[in-house]
Enzyme design. Structure first.
Site, PDB file in Angstrom:
ATOM      1  N   TYR A 116      -2.049  -4.974  -4.656  1.00 22.83           N
ATOM      2  CA  TYR A 116      -2.257  -4.739  -3.235  1.00 22.83           C
ATOM      3  C   TYR A 116      -3.407  -5.613  -2.739  1.00 22.83           C
ATOM      4  CZ  TYR A 116       0.638  -0.497  -3.676  1.00 22.83           C
ATOM      5  OH  TYR A 116       1.663   0.388  -3.887  1.00 22.83           O
ATOM      6  N   LYS A 172       4.583  -4.385  -8.209  1.00 23.47           N
ATOM      7  CA  LYS A 172       4.894  -3.505  -7.086  1.00 23.47           C
ATOM      8  C   LYS A 172       4.114  -4.033  -5.900  1.00 23.47           C
ATOM      9  CE  LYS A 172       4.837   1.324  -5.903  1.00 23.47           C
ATOM     10  NZ  LYS A 172       3.932   2.424  -5.843  1.00 23.47           N
TER      11      LYS A 172
HETATM   12  P1  FBP Z   1       4.347   5.288  -1.042  1.00 28.14           P
HETATM   13  O1  FBP Z   1       5.813   4.940  -1.153  1.00 28.14           O
HETATM   14  O2  FBP Z   1       4.146   6.710  -0.633  1.00 28.14           O
HETATM   15  O3  FBP Z   1       3.617   4.294  -0.182  1.00 28.14           O
HETATM   16  O4  FBP Z   1       3.762   5.192  -2.513  1.00 28.14           O
HETATM   17  C1  FBP Z   1       3.552   3.964  -3.139  1.00 28.14           C
HETATM   18  C2  FBP Z   1       2.111   3.817  -3.566  1.00 28.14           C
HETATM   19  O5  FBP Z   1       1.895   2.632  -4.286  1.00 28.14           O
HETATM   20  C3  FBP Z   1       1.591   4.985  -4.385  1.00 28.14           C
HETATM   21  O6  FBP Z   1       1.800   4.793  -5.763  1.00 28.14           O
HETATM   22  C4  FBP Z   1       0.153   5.030  -3.984  1.00 28.14           C
HETATM   23  O7  FBP Z   1      -0.389   6.300  -4.033  1.00 28.14           O
HETATM   24  C5  FBP Z   1       0.189   4.573  -2.570  1.00 28.14           C
HETATM   25  O8  FBP Z   1       1.300   3.756  -2.412  1.00 28.14           O
HETATM   26  C6  FBP Z   1      -1.064   3.851  -2.216  1.00 28.14           C
HETATM   27  O9  FBP Z   1      -1.013   3.549  -0.855  1.00 28.14           O
HETATM   28  P2  FBP Z   1      -2.149   2.759  -0.101  1.00 28.14           P
HETATM   29  O10 FBP Z   1      -3.207   2.390  -1.090  1.00 28.14           O
HETATM   30  O11 FBP Z   1      -1.471   1.564   0.496  1.00 28.14           O
HETATM   31  O12 FBP Z   1      -2.622   3.697   0.950  1.00 28.14           O
END
Ligand code: FBP
Length: 254
Positions: free
Chosen positions: A137, A168
């Site tokens: 991310y 991911k």
């Molecule tokens: P979601 O489909 O609910 O977005 O989940 C994916 C995910 O990667 C989870 O594993 C994690 O808790 C969340 O997104 C983190 O979201 P962010 O850091 O973007 O708020």
């Protein structure tokens, strides 16, 4: 990653949001219960479920392959994001994990620490025959738009170069730009991260269709499934789009 694939495609259920965001932000009386999520994973035909170790210890029942998320950060601290390991590969295996997951905040001041930890995790996982999945991310001081074509492709590429078996990543918004991320990921499989619940089922399914058209392996989704009024219905829609390649309209109107 074979354990998590059906005909080369895959649908994973993510449930670490209680840690990442806190229960009051994402949960209601039903989906606050990890046993309810385990049920959705099984009845909804998911190819894997993502739990932190505490949930795996108390709620994982073996019906769906487990991906043990080995790091995480809570949502209260301000400043540059950092996420440190809280579970070893050995312990993940003892809980029944068939893969390990780890989040890297690309662009953070602390990205180097996370690259380093992921490197150690990936080697330990591979020594035991487990794949390592990188949530990559873009976030922090070096990032202005975390869903641009360039930055999402960069995330995918960093995952590949760090040895992730799957990455991911967030959706760029259309299949054309997302296909550049898929190309950049090379032989690392690409999963779309779901994000906050979309306004309608159709909106989310259109995203998923675009992701699959771009050549991704599938999605690792949480809120768009277990926040849905009818998570099993949503899972059925997703299976038709991911595995049967059906267009959104035909799935919804069937
Ligand atoms: P979601 O489909 O609910 O977005 O989940 C994916 C995910 O990667 C989870 O594993 C994690 O808790 C969340 O997104 C983190 O979201 P962010 O850091 O973007 O708020």
């Amino acid at each position: 990653m074979e354990t998590f694939l059906r005909d080369g495609k895959s649908m994973l259920l993510a449930y670490d949001q209680g840690f990442e965001h806190g229960p009051s932000l994402d949960f209601n009386d039903r989906n606050v219960d990890p046993a309810y999520i385990m049920e959705i994973a099984s009845k909804g035909g998911f190819n894997g479920i993502v739990f932190q170790k505490g949930l795996a210890e108390k709620y994982y029942d073996g019906r769906v392959p487990l991906i043990l998320k080995t790091n995480g950060k809570a949502g209260l601290a301000k400043g540059e994001p950092n996420s440190r390991r809280n579970c070893s590969v050995e312990y993940a295996v003892s809980l029944g994990a068939k893969a390990v997951g780890y989040t890297i905040y690309l662009g953070s001041q602390f990205e180097g620490d996370m690259f380093h930890e992921f490197g150690e995790l990936q080697e330990a996982a591979h020594e035991r025959g487990l794949p390592a999945i990188a949530w990559v991310y873009p976030r922090g001081q070096g990032v202005t738009n975390d869903t641009s074509k360039e930055i999402v492709a960069y995330a995918a590429r960093v995952g590949l170069e760090l040895g992730a078996d799957a990455v991911k990543i967030k959706y760029t918004g259309d299949p054309q730009t997302f296909s550049w991320a898929v190309k950049s990921a090379g032989k690392a499989l690409v999963y779309m991260s779901g994000g906050p619940k979309a306004p309608t089922d159709e909106d989310f399914l259109n995203q998923v269709r675009g992701v699959m058209q771009a050549g991704a392996t599938g999605l690792a989704v949480g809120r768009n499934v277990w926040q849905n009024e009818d998570p099993i219905k949503m899972a059925n829609y997703l299976r038709q789009i991911i595995f049967e390649k059906k267009p959104v309209e035909s799935v919804i109107r069937a």
